[in-house]
Design a protein around this motif. Structure first.
Motif, PDB file in Angstrom:
ATOM      1  N   ASP A  60       6.921   6.644  -7.221  1.00 43.91           N
ATOM      2  CA  ASP A  60       6.111   7.594  -7.248  1.00 43.91           C
ATOM      3  C   ASP A  60       4.968   7.630  -8.407  1.00 43.91           C
ATOM      4  OD1 ASP A  60       4.466  10.066  -6.739  1.00 43.91           O
ATOM      5  OD2 ASP A  60       6.027  11.313  -6.795  1.00 43.91           O
ATOM      6  N   LEU A  61       3.683   7.151  -8.094  1.00 42.44           N
ATOM      7  CA  LEU A  61       2.976   7.418  -9.141  1.00 42.44           C
ATOM      8  C   LEU A  61       1.962   8.385  -9.360  1.00 42.44           C
ATOM      9  CD1 LEU A  61       3.475   4.318  -8.495  1.00 42.44           C
ATOM     10  CD2 LEU A  61       1.289   3.616  -9.099  1.00 42.44           C
ATOM     11  N   GLY A  62       2.436   9.319  -8.950  1.00 38.91           N
ATOM     12  CA  GLY A  62       1.652  10.633  -9.021  1.00 38.91           C
ATOM     13  C   GLY A  62       0.677  10.823  -7.780  1.00 38.91           C
ATOM     14  N   HIS A  63      -0.238   9.900  -7.765  1.00 38.48           N
ATOM     15  CA  HIS A  63      -1.263  10.147  -6.625  1.00 38.48           C
ATOM     16  C   HIS A  63      -1.016   9.566  -5.516  1.00 38.48           C
ATOM     17  CE1 HIS A  63      -2.047   6.233  -8.816  1.00 38.48           C
ATOM     18  NE2 HIS A  63      -2.833   5.811  -7.736  1.00 38.48           N
ATOM     19  N   GLU A  64       0.139   8.606  -5.593  1.00 37.67           N
ATOM     20  CA  GLU A  64       0.334   8.031  -4.407  1.00 37.67           C
ATOM     21  C   GLU A  64       1.926   7.387  -4.573  1.00 37.67           C
ATOM     22  OE1 GLU A  64      -1.313   4.210  -3.322  1.00 37.67           O
ATOM     23  OE2 GLU A  64      -1.480   3.716  -5.334  1.00 37.67           O
ATOM     24  N   LYS A  65       2.497   7.018  -3.402  1.00 37.99           N
ATOM     25  CA  LYS A  65       3.814   6.394  -3.378  1.00 37.99           C
ATOM     26  C   LYS A  65       3.698   5.189  -2.815  1.00 37.99           C
ATOM     27  CE  LYS A  65       6.592  11.012  -2.743  1.00 37.99           C
ATOM     28  NZ  LYS A  65       5.060  11.769  -2.810  1.00 37.99           N
ATOM     29  N   ILE A  66       4.289   4.224  -3.388  1.00 37.06           N
ATOM     30  CA  ILE A  66       4.581   2.971  -3.042  1.00 37.06           C
ATOM     31  C   ILE A  66       6.021   2.327  -3.017  1.00 37.06           C
ATOM     32  CG2 ILE A  66       2.133   2.358  -4.056  1.00 37.06           C
ATOM     33  CD1 ILE A  66       3.766   0.810  -6.397  1.00 37.06           C
ATOM     34  N   LYS A  97       6.944   7.180   4.984  1.00 31.79           N
ATOM     35  CA  LYS A  97       6.664   8.427   5.588  1.00 31.79           C
ATOM     36  C   LYS A  97       8.193   9.518   5.569  1.00 31.79           C
ATOM     37  CE  LYS A  97       3.882   7.115   9.372  1.00 31.79           C
ATOM     38  NZ  LYS A  97       3.688   6.960  11.221  1.00 31.79           N
ATOM     39  N   GLU A  98       9.098   8.739   4.981  1.00 33.30           N
ATOM     40  CA  GLU A  98      10.339   9.429   4.965  1.00 33.30           C
ATOM     41  C   GLU A  98      10.235  10.440   3.481  1.00 33.30           C
ATOM     42  OE1 GLU A  98      13.769   6.919   4.755  1.00 33.30           O
ATOM     43  OE2 GLU A  98      13.174   5.984   6.544  1.00 33.30           O
ATOM     44  N   PHE A  99       9.278  10.096   2.799  1.00 31.60           N
ATOM     45  CA  PHE A  99       8.891  10.718   1.498  1.00 31.60           C
ATOM     46  C   PHE A  99       7.880  11.682   1.459  1.00 31.60           C
ATOM     47  CE2 PHE A  99      11.785   7.233   0.425  1.00 31.60           C
ATOM     48  CZ  PHE A  99      12.671   7.608  -0.626  1.00 31.60           C
ATOM     49  N   ARG A 100       7.259  11.867   2.627  1.00 27.74           N
ATOM     50  CA  ARG A 100       6.151  12.701   2.805  1.00 27.74           C
ATOM     51  C   ARG A 100       6.369  14.049   2.556  1.00 27.74           C
ATOM     52  NH1 ARG A 100       3.173  11.142   8.179  1.00 27.74           N
ATOM     53  NH2 ARG A 100       5.088  11.322   8.955  1.00 27.74           N
ATOM     54  N   LYS A 203      -5.224  10.143   6.332  1.00 28.68           N
ATOM     55  CA  LYS A 203      -4.843   8.918   6.088  1.00 28.68           C
ATOM     56  C   LYS A 203      -4.140   8.604   4.792  1.00 28.68           C
ATOM     57  CE  LYS A 203      -8.509   6.160   8.428  1.00 28.68           C
ATOM     58  NZ  LYS A 203      -9.763   5.323   8.095  1.00 28.68           N
ATOM     59  N   TYR A 204      -4.364   9.687   3.662  1.00 25.73           N
ATOM     60  CA  TYR A 204      -3.449   9.613   2.722  1.00 25.73           C
ATOM     61  C   TYR A 204      -2.161  10.093   2.627  1.00 25.73           C
ATOM     62  CZ  TYR A 204      -1.765  11.954  -1.571  1.00 25.73           C
ATOM     63  OH  TYR A 204      -0.999  12.219  -2.666  1.00 25.73           O
ATOM     64  N   LEU A 205      -2.018  10.999   4.108  1.00 30.74           N
ATOM     65  CA  LEU A 205      -0.679  11.351   4.477  1.00 30.74           C
ATOM     66  C   LEU A 205       0.078  10.343   5.330  1.00 30.74           C
ATOM     67  CD1 LEU A 205      -1.619  15.042   5.006  1.00 30.74           C
ATOM     68  CD2 LEU A 205      -0.456  14.084   2.877  1.00 30.74           C
ATOM     69  N   LEU A 206      -0.581   9.181   5.781  1.00 27.07           N
ATOM     70  CA  LEU A 206       0.015   8.179   6.337  1.00 27.07           C
ATOM     71  C   LEU A 206       0.001   8.732   8.062  1.00 27.07           C
ATOM     72  CD1 LEU A 206       2.804   7.023   4.079  1.00 27.07           C
ATOM     73  CD2 LEU A 206       0.516   6.070   4.516  1.00 27.07           C
ATOM     74  N   ILE A 207      -0.822   9.738   8.424  1.00 23.14           N
ATOM     75  CA  ILE A 207      -0.873  10.029   9.819  1.00 23.14           C
ATOM     76  C   ILE A 207      -1.746   9.007  10.557  1.00 23.14           C
ATOM     77  CG2 ILE A 207      -1.934  12.113  11.228  1.00 23.14           C
ATOM     78  CD1 ILE A 207      -1.255  13.862   9.008  1.00 23.14           C
TER      79      ILE A 207
END
Length: 240
Positions: A60-66, A97-100, A203-207
């Motif tokens: 978790d980079l704060g603004h996104e997860k990778i 998506k499992e971490f959304r 898109k940010y939420l991977l929808i």
């Protein structure tokens, strides 16, 4: 000196298989990744990767997860999308998506169409041409004490044009229902920027499919849900 170097190299070679056999901890992964990630980050989980010989590290980079794939020899790092061609799945996206989780207070409700005024709230990303979105919409209308927020989320150009006609209508809920039913609308032109913002946020939420539901506890649910399932989801997420 040469003898010492030789013994050191030999010891490293002998220990390498044991290092690979030991499970990588989140702390160990963080120590390795801090050499390549030059910003604040947290390691959320480490597990065996679907790619043989690699660890899978979710950060978790704060603004996104990778997702990062680290070889068990601790030398090679991969960052990108891992695709399974046999079953045609994007394993990296599925893992993310499992971490959304959504901070409900961050949802831009000014870009949504509101229906109802109940205590229980649900948020839906919907495509105007999505059949199951229409079925879900009808289910929600029959439920009591519920307030629904519909984010227009067109998945193609034709849907985008229909979404604009809905957003520019005076009665947006009625317009949404009419488009669901296959009617063509002729609405005056207006600022469709909220739709673009919905697309960007989605898109940010991977929808990547509709309908996609967001519950009050921030959990994301993909796909259609029946009235009974919705009642259980709402109860578990809000306590109401």
């Amino acid at each position: 000196m040469k003898k010492i170097l030789f013994l050191s190299c030999l010891l490293f070679v002998l220990l390498l298989p044991f290092r690979n056999a030991i499970a990588l901890t989140k702390e160990g992964a963080a120590d390795i990744l801090k050499e390549v990630i030059k910003t604040e980050f947290n390691v959320l989980e480490v597990r065996e990767a679907p790619l043989e010989g690699f660890w899978e590290i979710v950060t978790d980079l704060g603004h996104e997860k990778i997702v990062i794939y680290l070889h068990k020899n601790l030398r090679y790092i991969l960052h990108g999308k891992l695709l399974d061609l046999q079953v045609k799945r994007n394993l990296t996206v599925e893992r993310l998506k499992e971490f959304r989780r959504v901070n409900i207070s961050s949802l831009p409700l000014e870009n949504a169409i509101q229906m109802g005024a109940g205590k229980r709230k649900i948020y839906i990303f919907t495509d105007p041409q999505c059949h199951f979105c229409f079925i879900l919409h009808e289910e929600l209308k029959r439920m009591n004490d519920i307030q629904a927020f519909f984010f227009l989320y067109p998945l193609n150009h034709a849907s985008y044009e229909k979404a604009k006609s809905i957003w520019c209508s005076q009665d947006k809920v009625k317009a949404l229902e009419e488009v669901y039913q296959g009617k063509e609308l002729k609405s005056p032109a207006c600022d469709a920027l909220p739709i673009d913002r919905n697309i960007e946020f989605g898109k940010y939420l991977l929808i990547d499919s509709t309908p996609t539901l967001i519950l009050q506890n921030g959990k994301i649910i993909e796909g259609y849900a029946s009235t009974g399932t919705l009642e259980n989801l709402l109860k578990s997420s809000s306590g109401l």
